[in-house]
Design an enzyme around this catalytic site. Structure first.
Site, PDB file in Angstrom:
ATOM      1  N   SER A   1     -64.648 -30.035 -22.400  1.00 19.85           N
ATOM      2  CA  SER A   1     -65.391 -29.833 -23.623  1.00 19.85           C
ATOM      3  C   SER A   1     -64.016 -30.200 -24.492  1.00 19.85           C
ATOM      4  CB  SER A   1     -65.422 -28.458 -23.999  1.00 19.85           C
ATOM      5  OG  SER A   1     -66.389 -27.600 -22.960  1.00 19.85           O
TER       6      SER A   1
ATOM      7  N   HIS B   1     -73.188 -30.748 -22.471  1.00 19.91           N
ATOM      8  CA  HIS B   1     -72.798 -31.163 -21.323  1.00 19.91           C
ATOM      9  C   HIS B   1     -73.471 -32.279 -20.529  1.00 19.91           C
ATOM     10  CE1 HIS B   1     -69.613 -27.740 -20.440  1.00 19.91           C
ATOM     11  NE2 HIS B   1     -70.236 -27.696 -21.616  1.00 19.91           N
TER      12      HIS B   1
ATOM     13  N   HIS C   1     -71.370 -26.274 -13.880  1.00 22.07           N
ATOM     14  CA  HIS C   1     -70.513 -25.061 -13.425  1.00 22.07           C
ATOM     15  C   HIS C   1     -71.531 -24.160 -12.558  1.00 22.07           C
ATOM     16  CE1 HIS C   1     -69.078 -26.587 -17.308  1.00 22.07           C
ATOM     17  NE2 HIS C   1     -67.864 -25.898 -17.183  1.00 22.07           N
TER      18      HIS C   1
ATOM     19  N   TYR D   1     -71.836 -21.185 -12.701  1.00 20.04           N
ATOM     20  CA  TYR D   1     -72.729 -20.048 -13.357  1.00 20.04           C
ATOM     21  C   TYR D   1     -74.008 -20.696 -13.743  1.00 20.04           C
ATOM     22  CZ  TYR D   1     -71.208 -22.421 -17.639  1.00 20.04           C
ATOM     23  OH  TYR D   1     -70.803 -23.375 -18.505  1.00 20.04           O
ATOM     24  N   GLU D   2     -74.258 -21.867 -13.544  1.00 20.63           N
ATOM     25  CA  GLU D   2     -75.723 -22.362 -13.928  1.00 20.63           C
ATOM     26  C   GLU D   2     -76.618 -22.144 -12.742  1.00 20.63           C
ATOM     27  OE1 GLU D   2     -75.673 -26.702 -15.840  1.00 20.63           O
ATOM     28  OE2 GLU D   2     -73.468 -26.238 -15.498  1.00 20.63           O
TER      29      GLU D   2
ATOM     30  N   ALA E   1     -61.507 -26.807 -21.165  1.00 24.22           N
ATOM     31  CA  ALA E   1     -61.220 -25.946 -22.399  1.00 24.22           C
ATOM     32  C   ALA E   1     -61.055 -24.626 -21.744  1.00 24.22           C
ATOM     33  CB  ALA E   1     -62.335 -25.783 -23.359  1.00 24.22           C
TER      34      ALA E   1
ATOM     35  N   MET F   1     -63.801 -21.461 -16.637  1.00 27.55           N
ATOM     36  CA  MET F   1     -65.121 -21.354 -15.571  1.00 27.55           C
ATOM     37  C   MET F   1     -65.264 -22.769 -14.891  1.00 27.55           C
ATOM     38  SD  MET F   1     -67.468 -19.554 -18.432  1.00 27.55           S
ATOM     39  CE  MET F   1     -67.018 -18.362 -19.564  1.00 27.55           C
ATOM     40  N   SER F   2     -64.124 -23.288 -14.476  1.00 31.10           N
ATOM     41  CA  SER F   2     -64.442 -24.740 -13.854  1.00 31.10           C
ATOM     42  C   SER F   2     -62.983 -25.024 -13.258  1.00 31.10           C
ATOM     43  CB  SER F   2     -64.643 -25.827 -14.747  1.00 31.10           C
ATOM     44  OG  SER F   2     -63.674 -26.040 -15.650  1.00 31.10           O
TER      45      SER F   2
ATOM     46  N   ASN G   1     -59.165 -21.092 -27.522  1.00 31.37           N
ATOM     47  CA  ASN G   1     -59.264 -19.996 -28.098  1.00 31.37           C
ATOM     48  C   ASN G   1     -58.120 -19.055 -27.229  1.00 31.37           C
ATOM     49  OD1 ASN G   1     -61.646 -20.393 -26.001  1.00 31.37           O
ATOM     50  ND2 ASN G   1     -61.093 -18.084 -25.893  1.00 31.37           N
TER      51      ASN G   1
ATOM     52  N   HIS H   1     -69.257 -19.767 -28.364  1.00 33.27           N
ATOM     53  CA  HIS H   1     -69.102 -21.056 -27.343  1.00 33.27           C
ATOM     54  C   HIS H   1     -68.743 -22.132 -28.463  1.00 33.27           C
ATOM     55  CE1 HIS H   1     -69.832 -24.082 -24.745  1.00 33.27           C
ATOM     56  NE2 HIS H   1     -70.954 -24.694 -25.404  1.00 33.27           N
TER      57      HIS H   1
HETATM   58  N1  HPA Z   1     -62.535 -17.706 -21.142  1.00 35.71           N
HETATM   59  C1  HPA Z   1     -63.214 -18.377 -20.111  1.00 35.71           C
HETATM   60  N2  HPA Z   1     -63.643 -19.570 -20.401  1.00 35.71           N
HETATM   61  C2  HPA Z   1     -63.482 -20.173 -21.572  1.00 35.71           C
HETATM   62  C3  HPA Z   1     -62.639 -19.667 -22.536  1.00 35.71           C
HETATM   63  C4  HPA Z   1     -62.462 -18.192 -22.372  1.00 35.71           C
HETATM   64  O1  HPA Z   1     -61.887 -17.456 -23.266  1.00 35.71           O
HETATM   65  N3  HPA Z   1     -62.511 -20.436 -23.419  1.00 35.71           N
HETATM   66  C5  HPA Z   1     -63.121 -21.786 -23.059  1.00 35.71           C
HETATM   67  N4  HPA Z   1     -63.560 -21.587 -21.834  1.00 35.71           N
END
Ligand code: HPA
Length: 275
Positions: free
Chosen positions: A33, A64, A86, A88-89, A116, A214-215, A238, A250
């Site tokens: 991202s 994506h 990912h 989770y998909e 990210a 998550m990757s 973040n 998101h």
């Molecule tokens: N947690 C998990 N995955 C993320 C985050 C987060 O705070 N920010 C961007 N991807």
């Protein structure tokens, strides 16, 4: 679905790609991202949408949508993944790492992972970039579970230096030369798709984690298994849950990643030139 089936799928994907291009990349880059428009930095030779490759996992997440971009950064032949899938998909974990293995089979020797991530380290700020020094793999399924694919690598691959020291040094040098502030740390991959709870984040911090996402980790493991040199940078989009007053969403994660994008792109490009 591991083992023989996974390898057959890979060789089928390879055949499809080779019907469309004979390009041989040296460096494979996975764009996270915020690096979505990274193709601007590349002298593009050819592009290949994932959906044209039978059996290739295609992302379901807005923003994506995916394709391979083949081209040059300076004179370095690269393949970029714009978009990744990912876990989770709902894809099998062997499908999540199929693209990395495919890029290896196309000739790539180096894997440059970007993502990210949420900042877990208290000294991090949204918009920071973080060089990945190591990872926590124990919260994600191992991508090598199943019959070992002997054609790719060994059953019990060493993970004592996943992120290549020499590549790390190049990235640090390029950050310094270009006045780009670079944090360093340990990245943990959780499955998502829900973000962490504040208690998750406190636990991760106690375990030595600096950033969470998550990757990346499963891709790094698959890449080491098949003998690639690996490096990675996280964009801290973040602070992780519980570290600021605001709940996570998101859209804001995406916007913060976009703000860091110019520095992120510069660092990737200048580094790859030295690879
Ligand atoms: N947690 C998990 N995955 C993320 C985050 C987060 O705070 N920010 C961007 N991807």
């Amino acid at each position: 679905m591991g083992g023989h089936h996974a390898y057959e799928k890979l060789t089928n994907c390879l055949k499809t790609v080779r019907e469309k291009t004979d390009f041989t990349p040296k460096v494979a880059i996975v764009l996270g991202s915020g690096l979505g428009d990274y193709a601007e930095q590349i002298r593009v030779e050819t592009e290949l949408p994932y959906h044209e490759i039978a059996g290739f996992p295609v992302s379901t997440v807005p923003g994506h949508a995916g394709k391979f971009i083949f081209g040059y950064i300076d004179n370095i032949p690269v393949v970029c993944m714009k978009g990744r899938v990912h876990y989770y998909e709902g894809y099998d974990i062997s499908d999540v790492v199929l693209p990395v293995r495919l890029m290896r089979m196309l000739g790539a020797e180096i894997l440059f992972l970007t993502n990210a991530a949420g900042g877990v380290n208290n000294s991090f700020h949204a918009g920071d970039l973080m060089l990945i020094k190591d990872h926590l793999a124990m919260f994600a399924p191992n991508p090598l579970i199943g019959p070992n694919i002997e054609e790719l690598g060994t059953r019990f691959p060493d993970m004592s230096a996943v992120y290549d020291r020499e590549l790390q040094q190049i990235i640090k040098n390029k950050a310094a030369e270009n006045g780009i502030y670079l944090q360093e740390g340990v990245y943990a991959q959780l499955t998502g798709p829900s973000y962490e709870s504040p208690a998750d984040v406190r636990a991760l911090r106690m375990l030595g984690c600096d950033a969470v996402g998550m990757s990346t980790v499963v891709e790094a493991i698959a890449a080491r298994h098949c003998g690639m040199r690996v490096c990675g940078i996280s964009c801290i989009s973040n602070l992780a849950a519980g570290m600021s007053a605001e709940p996570l969403n998101h859209k804001e994660v995406q916007e913060a990643a976009d703000m860091a994008a110019p520095r992120f792109k510069k660092l990737v490009t200048e580094s790859v030139k030295e690879f």
